[in-house]
Enzyme design. Structure first.
Site, short mmCIF file in Angstrom:
data_model
loop_
_atom_site.label_atom_id
_atom_site.label_comp_id
_atom_site.label_asym_id
_atom_site.label_seq_id
_atom_site.Cartn_x
_atom_site.Cartn_y
_atom_site.Cartn_z
N ARG A 48 -5.16 -1.10 10.18
CA ARG A 48 -6.16 -1.69 11.01
C ARG A 48 -6.24 -0.82 12.63
O ARG A 48 -5.30 -0.11 13.03
CB ARG A 48 -5.55 -3.10 11.66
CG ARG A 48 -5.51 -3.93 10.56
CD ARG A 48 -7.09 -4.51 10.43
NE ARG A 48 -7.27 -5.60 9.54
CZ ARG A 48 -7.34 -5.37 8.07
NH1 ARG A 48 -7.25 -4.44 7.56
NH2 ARG A 48 -7.47 -6.60 7.23
N ILE A 55 0.89 -1.15 0.07
CA ILE A 55 -0.05 -0.06 0.07
C ILE A 55 0.91 1.25 0.00
O ILE A 55 0.66 2.30 -0.80
CB ILE A 55 -0.76 -0.08 1.41
CG1 ILE A 55 -1.82 -1.21 1.10
CG2 ILE A 55 -1.77 1.31 1.44
CD1 ILE A 55 -2.84 -1.56 2.42
N HIS A 81 -14.69 1.50 7.20
CA HIS A 81 -13.67 0.56 6.54
C HIS A 81 -14.09 0.20 4.97
O HIS A 81 -14.41 -0.82 4.50
CB HIS A 81 -13.70 -0.94 7.36
CG HIS A 81 -12.62 -1.84 7.15
ND1 HIS A 81 -11.97 -2.56 8.26
CD2 HIS A 81 -11.87 -2.30 6.04
CE1 HIS A 81 -10.98 -3.16 7.88
NE2 HIS A 81 -10.83 -2.90 6.58
N GLU A 86 -14.13 -1.54 16.17
CA GLU A 86 -14.78 -1.60 14.70
C GLU A 86 -15.71 -2.63 14.71
O GLU A 86 -15.68 -3.69 15.06
CB GLU A 86 -13.60 -1.89 13.69
CG GLU A 86 -14.11 -1.65 12.32
CD GLU A 86 -13.07 -1.77 11.42
OE1 GLU A 86 -11.94 -1.09 11.67
OE2 GLU A 86 -13.28 -2.31 10.61
N ASN A 115 -11.58 -0.51 0.71
CA ASN A 115 -11.64 -1.74 -0.54
C ASN A 115 -13.06 -2.28 -0.44
O ASN A 115 -13.09 -3.57 0.08
CB ASN A 115 -10.40 -2.57 0.03
CG ASN A 115 -10.46 -3.78 -0.89
OD1 ASN A 115 -10.52 -3.46 -1.97
ND2 ASN A 115 -9.70 -4.92 -0.30
#
Lengths: 304, 304
Positions: free
Chosen positions: A217, A134, A265, A246, A268
């Site tokens: 994360r 990334i 989130h 989360e 993606n």
């Protein structure tokens, strides 16, 4: 090679298997398993001694580790680490630019008010903590902005396009990085050694105009410390695609914080994920058939 | 050459004049005037027969035309057209990515809800209507996204980095462009021939998932038609840094429209403007002294 895609069928992934020269089969006959559509807690019911290789559909493997699904035998596991790098990097840049241009503020304003704190990314200093796939994609997207990139990775090996690369265990170097950056982007895997990597001390090192962006994360950031730092205006803002806990519960202080932008989130999303996962399956099936090393091989000692 | 900076003093601009080899002087002695800090309605009180050249601080000259401040004599006028291209292009990209990633929606959500309509800019088709300085800067920023750029300019001369360039008077070509694009970015000057360039017919040609981005001038878009198109979901969204009317009054439908993101003409805020204007002043003073053509010379027949 006989490959099973499941437990949920995914035509895009089956097509990738066939395109790469693999053969689709039932689970019982398969020697490889492309896992799709269920969590790792069901994996034990599907795994069998004939399975040599399992392709996991996610980039992170924490749920697989937590479920004890990995490492019981000689099976090779590959994750999708890096497969979603481009789309996640795009989301990271979107969040960075939104913060830079105060788009979260103007989106909420509902009237013609010039917000404070508009800046530019052109020529800025960007820290990328965990400069893997990334990070490399983000560096590519940032290239025309003429930014100075300071990278952190485990080995300290120079990251292409970064002005400087700091080893993850060089806490002094990381402290300097935090103090120098206009944007701190977290892109490291969630492991025991990255847990609460950004806590009160690290937030204090950041500049008052700096933004924290997390697309890795939630566990990498100490939420309580971040809430305090934002409330006191010690940093300019935080753009988080991942949170701890989360999902972030309704009424959480971060939802009411004017300096925060929380994307659920969504770096993606499923419909962007499948084509990228299909490309990864294609690559790995082709490599497996050719006896070449696979992409995203899980390293249990590293935890990702 | 004696140059006056005013009516409001700006140390950054004075420094640029001196750095470029110019000499600062009183208004009376000056043969050039770097206008700063007031609107064109006051220009008549400052202009005199000794002034050969006037540097206007804005990229657009409509208020100067409206005030009748231009063209009365042989004075050469230069605008700041192109000087703010990079920072405005950055804002355009920020708006495009915000729309693509639904950041306007998540900024307003206040809870963990995955929004509909998340897309990627990677590999998308982007139309740039009025591909001048800002358009060129935007193409540069978009380069790593592997987008297909369709450009429109007055001459139809091929724009570097664009797949195809369409002449502004080729309405059929523009119609095709509108139908092909994921993002339509308006970056053309405000002239009589660009007034309401995007109206009901043009909005109808756009795809339902497409975004309209305006970082030029509000007059180029028919606000009423846009409000209707957004309300009916005929396009995915509009991100506007400029509006008609401007400022957009409180309670305007665009402020309540979930598909709209309105930034209050903040693409080029004052504190980012001055350094860029100083660079333009430096360039033009140096060129003036060297007898070279200036940047941003106002073409009254074209209206910009």
């Amino acid at each position: 090679m006989k490959i099973h895609v499941g437990p949920v069928r995914a035509p895009e992934l089956e097509e990738a298997v066939l395109d790469a020269g693999g053969e689709l089969s039932t689970l019982r006959e398969a020697s490889a398993l492309v896992w799709y559509g269920a969590g790792p807690e069901r994996f034990g019911d599907f795994h069998h001694s004939g399975i040599e290789w399992v392709q996991i559909p996610s980039a992170g493997i924490e749920p697989w580790l937590a479920a004890g699904a990995l490492g019981g035998d000689e099976t090779l596991f590959t994750s999708a680490a890096g497969a979603y790098a481009e789309t996640v990097a795009e989301h990271a840049l979107a969040l960075m630019l939104a913060g830079t241009r105060q788009l979260h503020t103007i989106a909420r304003a509902g009237s013609w008010q010039r917000p404070e704190g508009i800046r530019t990314l052109l020529g800025a200093t960007v820290g990328i903590i965990g400069a893997g796939g990334i990070g490399r994609s983000l560096i590519r997207l940032l290239e025309p902005f003429g930014v100075r990139v300071l990278a952190v990775n485990r080995s300290g090996r120079q990251v292409a396009g970064a002005q400087r690369t700091i080893r993850a265990d060089d806490s002094e170097g990381i402290g300097e990085l935090l103090g120098a950056c206009d944007h701190v982007v977290i892109a490291a895997p969630a492991t025991t050694s990255t847990d609460k990597l950004i806590a009160a001390t690290e937030l204090e090192r950041m500049q008052p105009h700096a933004w924290l962006v997390n697309i890795a994360r939630g566990s990498l950031v100490d939420t309580e410390a971040l809430v305090a730092a934002l409330a006191e205006g010690r940093i300019a803002g935080a753009a988080l695609d991942v949170t701890d806990p989360e999902p972030l519960p309704d009424g959480h202080p971060l939802f009411g914080e004017p300096r925060a932008l929380i994307s659920p989130h969504s770096a993606n999303p499923q419909h962007l994920l499948l084509p990228a996962l299909a490309r990864r399956v294609h690559t790995n099936v082709a490599r497996y058939l050719a006896g070449e090393p696979l992409e995203g091989v899980v390293d249990l000692s590293a935890g990702y």
